[in-house]
Design an enzyme around this catalytic site. Structure first.
Site, PDB file in Angstrom:
ATOM      1  N   THR D 130       0.859  -1.188   0.000  1.00 35.12           N
ATOM      2  CA  THR D 130       0.000   0.000   0.000  1.00 35.12           C
ATOM      3  C   THR D 130       0.899   1.244   0.000  1.00 35.12           C
ATOM      4  O   THR D 130       2.113   1.133  -0.174  1.00 35.12           O
ATOM      5  CB  THR D 130      -0.850   0.042   1.292  1.00 35.12           C
ATOM      6  OG1 THR D 130       0.061   0.211   2.395  1.00 35.12           O
ATOM      7  CG2 THR D 130      -1.642  -1.241   1.481  1.00 35.12           C
ATOM      8  N   ARG D 131       0.295   2.391   0.232  1.00 34.40           N
ATOM      9  CA  ARG D 131       1.077   3.624   0.421  1.00 34.40           C
ATOM     10  C   ARG D 131       1.394   3.857   1.898  1.00 34.40           C
ATOM     11  O   ARG D 131       1.918   4.908   2.262  1.00 34.40           O
ATOM     12  CB  ARG D 131       0.327   4.834  -0.144  1.00 34.40           C
ATOM     13  CG  ARG D 131       0.493   4.994  -1.660  1.00 34.40           C
ATOM     14  CD  ARG D 131      -0.403   6.082  -2.228  1.00 34.40           C
ATOM     15  NE  ARG D 131      -0.291   7.295  -1.474  1.00 34.40           N
ATOM     16  CZ  ARG D 131      -1.299   7.876  -0.805  1.00 34.40           C
ATOM     17  NH1 ARG D 131      -2.507   7.364  -0.817  1.00 34.40           N
ATOM     18  NH2 ARG D 131      -1.083   8.978  -0.132  1.00 34.40           N
ATOM     19  N   LYS D 132       1.089   2.864   2.736  1.00 31.90           N
ATOM     20  CA  LYS D 132       1.411   2.955   4.163  1.00 31.90           C
ATOM     21  C   LYS D 132       2.857   2.529   4.399  1.00 31.90           C
ATOM     22  O   LYS D 132       3.138   1.505   5.026  1.00 31.90           O
ATOM     23  CB  LYS D 132       0.432   2.094   4.972  1.00 31.90           C
ATOM     24  CG  LYS D 132      -1.002   2.585   4.846  1.00 31.90           C
ATOM     25  CD  LYS D 132      -2.001   1.706   5.575  1.00 31.90           C
ATOM     26  CE  LYS D 132      -3.417   2.278   5.391  1.00 31.90           C
ATOM     27  NZ  LYS D 132      -4.448   1.444   6.026  1.00 31.90           N
ATOM     28  N   THR D 133       3.762   3.323   3.860  1.00 27.42           N
ATOM     29  CA  THR D 133       5.187   3.000   3.917  1.00 27.42           C
ATOM     30  C   THR D 133       5.880   3.969   4.870  1.00 27.42           C
ATOM     31  O   THR D 133       5.309   4.991   5.256  1.00 27.42           O
ATOM     32  CB  THR D 133       5.801   3.136   2.515  1.00 27.42           C
ATOM     33  OG1 THR D 133       5.471   4.437   2.013  1.00 27.42           O
ATOM     34  CG2 THR D 133       5.234   2.082   1.579  1.00 27.42           C
ATOM     35  N   THR D 267       4.514  -3.172   5.339  1.00 28.39           N
ATOM     36  CA  THR D 267       5.478  -2.059   5.271  1.00 28.39           C
ATOM     37  C   THR D 267       5.399  -1.116   6.473  1.00 28.39           C
ATOM     38  O   THR D 267       6.397  -0.494   6.812  1.00 28.39           O
ATOM     39  CB  THR D 267       5.304  -1.218   3.983  1.00 28.39           C
ATOM     40  OG1 THR D 267       3.926  -0.821   3.891  1.00 28.39           O
ATOM     41  CG2 THR D 267       5.671  -2.009   2.739  1.00 28.39           C
TER      42      THR D 267
END
Lengths: 285, 285, 285, 285, 285, 285
Positions: D130-133, D267
């Site tokens: 995801t963009r949860k990095t 992540t």
């Protein structure tokens, strides 16, 4: 100095001195302790670097307030409390050393330049800096020279044509150099460094449009001969003199006919002036 | 010094001195002219900065070859040609000034530190630097101190606890400071600056684990008294002395019992040593 | 945390997540749509990262207004709407993910540290972090540890002397290491990692000034023996314990006599806490 | 990963961990001490991050030699010495921690993803990130997901249209959103997050070209209903499922008909794998 | 162009075009596919930008090999395959567009400048660029002008004194300006923009040392009058002409007596030349 | 455009144009001279770049005030004074050229795009940009395309799948490409460039989900055949046409059935529009 340039150099300086936190202040100073500290001149000096100091405290903590009793470039005498910082004590202490490092260095330059230029002015001589500056500090150092009352020589290799001994050597002699001067960019004036009276006479006789000669490391006697040769030649050329010029030996160069005296020492061998930053009052909020 | 740190500071220095092209070399020097130039010591000095000089020419033109006859930190006497650069003449001239600015500054530091440390060593005293460094040059300056034979004091506010007059003032006196010392990070030793014999006696009597005292700006007489007090107290504490220490007044501080002598001047008021870079031979290819 | 450091890390994060535009918002959201969104704790947590969230929206669009009902470091329970953002809906959505990524990570650290430290405090033990941090996030992570109630071990290789197994191995044994300890910088305390009771006894007997021992990966039984040896030795040395410490196995380490418990897991294996950002009201202007 | 991106993130990490020098190694390790150290897997893991480790030692000291017995992405079992570094011991120790911080984090991601994807593959499901990095580490983290065997969801807000609950709320409901879908960029496919079966039925009936639906936080029962509705609708739409997906609860999602399972945890809540770096032999040169 | 400047601008360009991965190549091209691609001139052109193209592929993947059949600045005719790149196909495709963007732009400048200068040379006129360059590309654009055969006017505000209409207006007229010219830096020549024959006559009569006049936007008739006035004045001053100069209207300016013709259009309104990059052969390794 | 991206590109531009000081203004303009200058449209144009101009003067001197009579994207006719800057004359002159360089370039793009899109709209065609942008200016150029009324094609290689001739060649033909399309990321739509009617028919017959075809360099006749084939195939695929598209030859492409017309020329061969910045009034303070 341009705003973004001050910002860059201050950020670099703070990154060096505060990669993490201020361990000592974290240990000793409460977050709610506010205070006032003053800048104290511990010798006679020309103040230079106020906008840089402002940026230091701005970057550390935007709420610190600074007020200076003097303007950039003013002379203050030993013992003067010439400025005050007010805010969180932790922030004052975080910014203290970096602020002083800039202020003592730049005021150091401005102070010496001011004294030297005062001696030179009666002789119609202008003090110039050189490219012998400290890496990363060139914009600031040249600014301090102007604040002190001197003038800037070219900033970089990209502005101004200054033909030095290595160019002449590489070209195979000054005659070879002179042949190439018809191709100079029209917006740059030509200055040539000369090492001997023989070289000087070649230049005085040439047809090329030469704005200035730089008499480098001439003995007192040859310097006088050179100035005389230039005068008698009738050639309209400015005279810059260089070679180990510093405050201590300035008297050697107080000779009418010199237009510019350039000194590497005023930027490569700066003596910091002594300034203290003293916490004066503290209070809790 | 770490590789990437040299790279950053050299890039910054070149950006300053070559925002565009080298106008003079573009005018005078052909692209196919190659040559050799040597570094010449114009005074006795300790060479410091060779890795930086290598990076300068690497960034200007990867094909310039450098060879030095001395190692970093060696002493060379006036008149020694201690290194040679070989390559495109244009590239030699582009890198010349920036390389010399670094070399003269860092060797300036190393040279003075070497001389000072030699005087101090018989007394068992180690010369230390301070945080009074020039903005952006701290890593390099502290490296030069080590090359010269001195030791580094802490690098930044983030390493080492040094409790100075402003901390003591802000805390409301040295007693208040001492109360807080039980919370120090275990990996950092505590050093306290003292301004008077009274403050010193408080510290010598306290229970806190104090690694060193910094006797700042003590008169000769008080300094001797202080050293005596410390000795008699039996407290195991290192003694650092500071306050306007520089090469010119070093004799004042040659007193057994001092462990460290710290000098801001060795980094904030550096005198560049005199080094020339002379084009020697040229050839076309 | 210093202002410029927050600015740098936020700029990097935004550059990653918005190299160009927000395609989805460009498609769906009108420029004149304004709104309000709240931060919702979806589990019990310690809030950490408010100044970073403020910088995110500042960099995306200076006009977004944030207000938090809690202070940095406060505990909030599941279901609490602890903050509100108000402004252009496009800007709220551009900043949302980056803001949450910081907030969930930092609050994740602070929350676990808070819980662990609460368990440790009755035993007089302080939780420490390590250098096992995530690249680029070290300043923030160590800040979150402090917000949680833990303490920071050294920040970097440049502050604090921590002699680890690899140093001992490279030196050829702990005896060789001990011989060199007379040359430590005076501002740094020495800590040594020991792997066995034998190594420990060498240290307890040596003369060197050692601030702390780090008992790494000791079995429960050896750990107790070690603590006993230290106590009986009378040597004033702080005791740090490490080796796979995490919340799940904390009970193993609740032993009086331990001063510090250091855990890599609190920074290298962070569990993000669950926080939502919910658009609540929208209006056109 | 692109070369310059690795270079940037490594430089940042080294700057954090070595603002100055490695105090401990300076004290203990001679400059002429060379050695060998191995990387040891202390648990079963998928190796990920070799090119980053190479860049770390390259930036610290270009002469360190690395050789790995495994390829990026290979599985190694506990106890395997999977790589060796050879060079100056000081350089090995300077790079050790930063190298491990990268290696343990990236291998941590790859290892979990590998295990999860193996479970998912028999069901025809692909694991997505995801963009949860973590801020600043996005390029590396998404690379590790691929090395582990998962696929990347969009990198940033600038690629891919993912319409989430906040967009739908801000637009005033899913019907309003659907009206705007005729203006999507032709190079981006549309995915919509749905929260209920009602929303899903609206999407399955609409005319817009929708590439995928994201069923977020559906109960087991609703998830099955949703998959059935999609199947029966005959609409060609990919099904992504999300909502607290992690290794521990993966079994809940092993349902045929799911195309993608996306997990923020892989992540945002990475557990570092345990890898040691052990100095093995040393010699003087 | 200096090496580090090429490096900086290429890094920026790659960061823009590859924030993450090349999605298309990841999908279609195997890692072990190698190939060869050629650069094809699709019109007659002067090749400019080879060192930049080399840096692009160096930064993408150090193993791509480039070979060019022509030298920087050579003319190639339509249909010529003037260079070849060999390496991983993925790397060729990643670098393709960025390399072409530089190459087509710089060759576009060099090509037009070459054609214009060829027309000007018989009249003794040199084509100059201006400061009307594209932000961030100034060093490269001015390099391309030189490669084309033109000359550079000053690089920036910091080199060269060019007194323009706004200066004259702000000073209160050209007479006021002339009074101040005795304080010009000695290394910079003075050029003044004139808008009318009246202004020109003031300059021709003044005593100040003026290197050049810039006749801006003169009508054909006034231009001829001006050139005549200058000639008759006997004043040694270079003549630069400007005002909407571009290739299409160059014939208007082919007048003996003009020294320099300066054109903003050659850098602010560049037409890219047409160059293709065609994958030719591929093989697996 | 995002705030921090404007800041970065403006900083770079100012660094180029003001490495040091503005020599001319330092010579001629007093520090206490204030004034007003207007932006004058010297041709009909679409204004684009106001936020960039604001950032330029903000970075030069935060006290300059700007006011524009038009909004970003409005059309102004020749002779309109559409904006005013007020402040220190030195600051106005320092920022002038950089501000105009941005404004003339971006308005140049917006103006041409506006004219082209107006012609295309009646035919239902949308003008697209490409990745043929100028290095470092991509975000700004694509913004100007939107301001002009066009749409953006993908920003970078990292968003959107565009399969071009080199991919097809490297894969060994379009059939091989089509086989791999089942593995596309679900958030990206597939577009394929076709060079011939034969290739087109393969695509129209395939089963893969293809969002758009790019008909590149088709002759007028083949273009019409292609549009007819697509229509008759019933396949729902968007049609993008490219190949040397520019304002001058736009009439060739006014064909119903084309969805997108993409033009590299609108960003790689921009003609700056003519805008002046004229100092109008000055006063001392």
């Amino acid at each position: 100095m341009n705003k973004w340039q001050i910002s860059e150099v201050v950020q670099k300086a703070l990154s060096e001195d505060l990669p993490f936190e201020d361990l000592t202040s974290e240990l000793l100073i409460e977050d709610n302790l506010y205070g006032e500290a003053y800048f104290l001149a511990k010798e006679d000096l020309v103040v230079c670097g106020i906008p840089v100091v402002e940026e230091v405290f701005q970057k550390v903590d935007g709420t610190v307030e600074l007020s200076f009793k003097v303007k950039e470039g003013e002379e203050v005498s030993k013992g003067t409390k010439f400025g005050v910082a007010r805010g969180k004590v932790k922030s004052l202490l975080k910014g203290e050393r970096v602020a002083l490092n800039f202020l003592q260095h730049l005021s150091g330059i401005a102070t010496v330049v001011r004294r030297m230029q005062k001696k030179l002015s009666p002789y119609g001589i202008t003090l110039l800096d050189t490219r012998k500056t400290l890496p990363g500090l060139k914009v600031l150092q040249k600014y301090a020279v102007r604040v002190g009352g001197g003038q800037n020589h070219r900033f970089s290799l990209s502005d101004g044509l200054l033909i030095k001994d290595n160019h002449i050597k590489a070209c195979g002699g000054i005659e070879k150099v002179l042949e190439k001067l018809n191709r100079t960019p029209h917006y740059a004036a030509v200055e040539i460094e000369v090492k001997s009276l023989t070289e000087l006479s070649l230049i005085l006789e040439c047809e090329a449009n030469i704005s200035a000669v730089l008499l480098d490391n001439f003995s007192q006697k040859d310097l006088e001969k050179a100035l005389d040769m230039i005068k008698r030649s009738g050639k309209k050329v400015l005279v810059e003199v260089s070679g180990g010029v510093k405050e201590e030996n300035l008297d050697r160069f107080l000779i009418p006919g010199i237009d510019y005296l350039s000194s590497g020492a005023i930027t490569h061998s700066v003596k910091a002036v002594d300034i203290s930053f003293k916490v004066d009052k503290v209070w809790k909020v």
